[in-house]
Write a protein that holds these residues in place. Sequence first.
Motif, PDB file in Angstrom:
ATOM      1  N   VAL A 178       0.834  -1.208   0.000  1.00 41.10           N
ATOM      2  CA  VAL A 178       0.000   0.000   0.000  1.00 41.10           C
ATOM      3  C   VAL A 178       0.865   1.253   0.000  1.00 41.10           C
ATOM      4  O   VAL A 178       0.614   2.209  -0.747  1.00 41.10           O
ATOM      5  CB  VAL A 178      -0.954  -0.015   1.213  1.00 41.10           C
ATOM      6  CG1 VAL A 178      -1.605   1.354   1.419  1.00 41.10           C
ATOM      7  CG2 VAL A 178      -2.022  -1.081   1.044  1.00 41.10           C
ATOM      8  N   ARG A 179       1.893   1.268   0.813  1.00 39.46           N
ATOM      9  CA  ARG A 179       2.750   2.449   0.909  1.00 39.46           C
ATOM     10  C   ARG A 179       3.584   2.667  -0.345  1.00 39.46           C
ATOM     11  O   ARG A 179       4.127   3.757  -0.546  1.00 39.46           O
ATOM     12  CB  ARG A 179       3.659   2.325   2.136  1.00 39.46           C
ATOM     13  CG  ARG A 179       2.910   2.547   3.446  1.00 39.46           C
ATOM     14  CD  ARG A 179       3.801   2.355   4.644  1.00 39.46           C
ATOM     15  NE  ARG A 179       3.146   2.815   5.871  1.00 39.46           N
ATOM     16  CZ  ARG A 179       3.643   2.650   7.093  1.00 39.46           C
ATOM     17  NH1 ARG A 179       4.807   2.027   7.249  1.00 39.46           N
ATOM     18  NH2 ARG A 179       2.979   3.096   8.140  1.00 39.46           N
ATOM     19  N   SER A 180       3.671   1.641  -1.171  1.00 36.88           N
ATOM     20  CA  SER A 180       4.452   1.764  -2.404  1.00 36.88           C
ATOM     21  C   SER A 180       3.627   2.253  -3.596  1.00 36.88           C
ATOM     22  O   SER A 180       4.177   2.451  -4.681  1.00 36.88           O
ATOM     23  CB  SER A 180       5.093   0.410  -2.744  1.00 36.88           C
ATOM     24  OG  SER A 180       5.997   0.009  -1.735  1.00 36.88           O
ATOM     25  N   CYS A 181       2.326   2.470  -3.392  1.00 39.62           N
ATOM     26  CA  CYS A 181       1.459   2.933  -4.490  1.00 39.62           C
ATOM     27  C   CYS A 181       1.524   4.453  -4.604  1.00 39.62           C
ATOM     28  O   CYS A 181       0.507   5.143  -4.740  1.00 39.62           O
ATOM     29  CB  CYS A 181       0.029   2.460  -4.243  1.00 39.62           C
ATOM     30  SG  CYS A 181      -0.162   0.667  -4.363  1.00 39.62           S
ATOM     31  N   THR A 182       2.727   4.975  -4.590  1.00 35.54           N
ATOM     32  CA  THR A 182       2.975   6.415  -4.476  1.00 35.54           C
ATOM     33  C   THR A 182       2.420   7.226  -5.635  1.00 35.54           C
ATOM     34  O   THR A 182       1.814   8.273  -5.438  1.00 35.54           O
ATOM     35  CB  THR A 182       4.500   6.657  -4.380  1.00 35.54           C
ATOM     36  OG1 THR A 182       5.026   5.852  -3.331  1.00 35.54           O
ATOM     37  CG2 THR A 182       4.796   8.113  -4.100  1.00 35.54           C
ATOM     38  N   PHE A 183       2.628   6.756  -6.859  1.00 42.79           N
ATOM     39  CA  PHE A 183       2.362   7.582  -8.024  1.00 42.79           C
ATOM     40  C   PHE A 183       0.973   7.411  -8.627  1.00 42.79           C
ATOM     41  O   PHE A 183       0.611   8.130  -9.562  1.00 42.79           O
ATOM     42  CB  PHE A 183       3.403   7.303  -9.117  1.00 42.79           C
ATOM     43  CG  PHE A 183       4.817   7.529  -8.687  1.00 42.79           C
ATOM     44  CD1 PHE A 183       5.182   8.723  -8.085  1.00 42.79           C
ATOM     45  CD2 PHE A 183       5.783   6.554  -8.871  1.00 42.79           C
ATOM     46  CE1 PHE A 183       6.489   8.955  -7.680  1.00 42.79           C
ATOM     47  CE2 PHE A 183       7.096   6.767  -8.468  1.00 42.79           C
ATOM     48  CZ  PHE A 183       7.448   7.970  -7.871  1.00 42.79           C
ATOM     49  N   LEU A 184       0.183   6.480  -8.107  1.00 40.63           N
ATOM     50  CA  LEU A 184      -1.084   6.157  -8.766  1.00 40.63           C
ATOM     51  C   LEU A 184      -2.030   7.350  -8.927  1.00 40.63           C
ATOM     52  O   LEU A 184      -2.656   7.493  -9.981  1.00 40.63           O
ATOM     53  CB  LEU A 184      -1.790   5.014  -8.035  1.00 40.63           C
ATOM     54  CG  LEU A 184      -1.278   3.612  -8.361  1.00 40.63           C
ATOM     55  CD1 LEU A 184      -2.058   2.566  -7.582  1.00 40.63           C
ATOM     56  CD2 LEU A 184      -1.369   3.323  -9.855  1.00 40.63           C
ATOM     57  N   PRO A 185      -2.184   8.215  -7.919  1.00 40.47           N
ATOM     58  CA  PRO A 185      -3.101   9.351  -8.137  1.00 40.47           C
ATOM     59  C   PRO A 185      -2.722  10.208  -9.334  1.00 40.47           C
ATOM     60  O   PRO A 185      -3.598  10.661 -10.088  1.00 40.47           O
ATOM     61  CB  PRO A 185      -2.998  10.140  -6.818  1.00 40.47           C
ATOM     62  CG  PRO A 185      -2.624   9.115  -5.803  1.00 40.47           C
ATOM     63  CD  PRO A 185      -1.685   8.195  -6.526  1.00 40.47           C
ATOM     64  N   GLU A 186      -1.436  10.442  -9.538  1.00 45.38           N
ATOM     65  CA  GLU A 186      -0.989  11.271 -10.663  1.00 45.38           C
ATOM     66  C   GLU A 186      -0.989  10.510 -11.978  1.00 45.38           C
ATOM     67  O   GLU A 186      -1.068  11.115 -13.053  1.00 45.38           O
ATOM     68  CB  GLU A 186       0.412  11.807 -10.381  1.00 45.38           C
ATOM     69  CG  GLU A 186       0.470  12.784  -9.212  1.00 45.38           C
ATOM     70  CD  GLU A 186       1.892  13.175  -8.875  1.00 45.38           C
ATOM     71  OE1 GLU A 186       2.406  14.113  -9.506  1.00 45.38           O
ATOM     72  OE2 GLU A 186       2.479  12.530  -7.987  1.00 45.38           O
ATOM     73  N   VAL A 187      -0.926   9.197 -11.897  1.00 44.01           N
ATOM     74  CA  VAL A 187      -0.895   8.378 -13.116  1.00 44.01           C
ATOM     75  C   VAL A 187      -2.298   8.085 -13.628  1.00 44.01           C
ATOM     76  O   VAL A 187      -2.565   8.187 -14.828  1.00 44.01           O
ATOM     77  CB  VAL A 187      -0.137   7.063 -12.853  1.00 44.01           C
ATOM     78  CG1 VAL A 187      -0.295   6.085 -14.013  1.00 44.01           C
ATOM     79  CG2 VAL A 187       1.331   7.345 -12.602  1.00 44.01           C
ATOM     80  N   CYS A 188      -3.216   7.728 -12.720  1.00 41.93           N
ATOM     81  CA  CYS A 188      -4.544   7.298 -13.178  1.00 41.93           C
ATOM     82  C   CYS A 188      -5.669   7.669 -12.215  1.00 41.93           C
ATOM     83  O   CYS A 188      -6.756   7.081 -12.281  1.00 41.93           O
ATOM     84  CB  CYS A 188      -4.555   5.793 -13.439  1.00 41.93           C
ATOM     85  SG  CYS A 188      -3.936   4.806 -12.053  1.00 41.93           S
TER      86      CYS A 188
END
Length: 312
Positions: A178-188
């Motif tokens: 979960v803590r590694s899902c850093t970029f998802l908001p900016e990606v999708c």
Amino acid sequence: MTLQSSSTELTSFEGKVAVVTGGSRGIGKAICDELIKRGAKVVIGAISDKGQEVAKQYNKETGKKVAVFLRTDVSRYDDNKALFQLAENEFGGVDIAILNAATSDGSDNMFSPLDDKLEERIFNVNAVGLIKSSKVAILHMAKRGGGSIVCISSAAGFYSVPALTAYVATKHAIIGYVRSCTFLPEVCNIRVNAVCPAFVDTEFLDSVRTVGGIPEPYYDFADTVPVVPMPFIIDGVFKYLSDNTTNGETVMAYPTGLEVREAPEWHYSLLTENSLKAQDIYLKKAIPHTKQQLSRALERYENEQKKASSIQ
């Protein structure tokens, strides 16, 4: 950081579609109840066929089709794909994924038989299964324009429990993911967060009170520990479903309420002048690079779905 209970803040989820794994009982069922109450449509995936009756009851109570069920083994990609495709076919897409499916089988593996299948099952469901579900969820949500994933982990993802060695390891894995899902908001435009309850009054761990027919003394202690009220867990879930600013966050659900558990900072000895410069360069490249990976993954997934449809 301690958070106040928000159970009275009944944000509407009218028009939203939620997939809930492990949604036929316990925490998963309680989350489904709240989603239905707030106007969402729910797709229940569970290994138990009890989910069929749960879905029928929701439809009966509301007088319309608001829920469907599919028997799902989250450790299998085919089952995960079928579950999320069902949500798309029945309700038009996926906005929310509650990844709650888990098992307690083989929780204490320190001195269990040296059996590959026995050893791997708890990891394949609790950790690998959750990751598989999330990867499929992300593909469906990306097509939809975004969404929110809430993983139901455990306080065992932060504490050590000698009587639950394998279970603890799987829950630690979820926190790291979960803590590694850093970029998802900016990606999708997709957010991934985790709710981590301490002891809960469900039947989930009843099966591990004895190991090899011998009572596990840990539960003489565990039975004295106050349990977490289910509304606090629900509050944690809906905190993340309602707050568009959170991502990669973990919140503990204690008997006293919710507390955000902050991720540790990188150690100062790792942050040299060269590494900080390289980090800045990486961060500039990371988002476009990850968007390219998503684009390829979506194309691959669409082609797989088309091929599967043509065979049927």
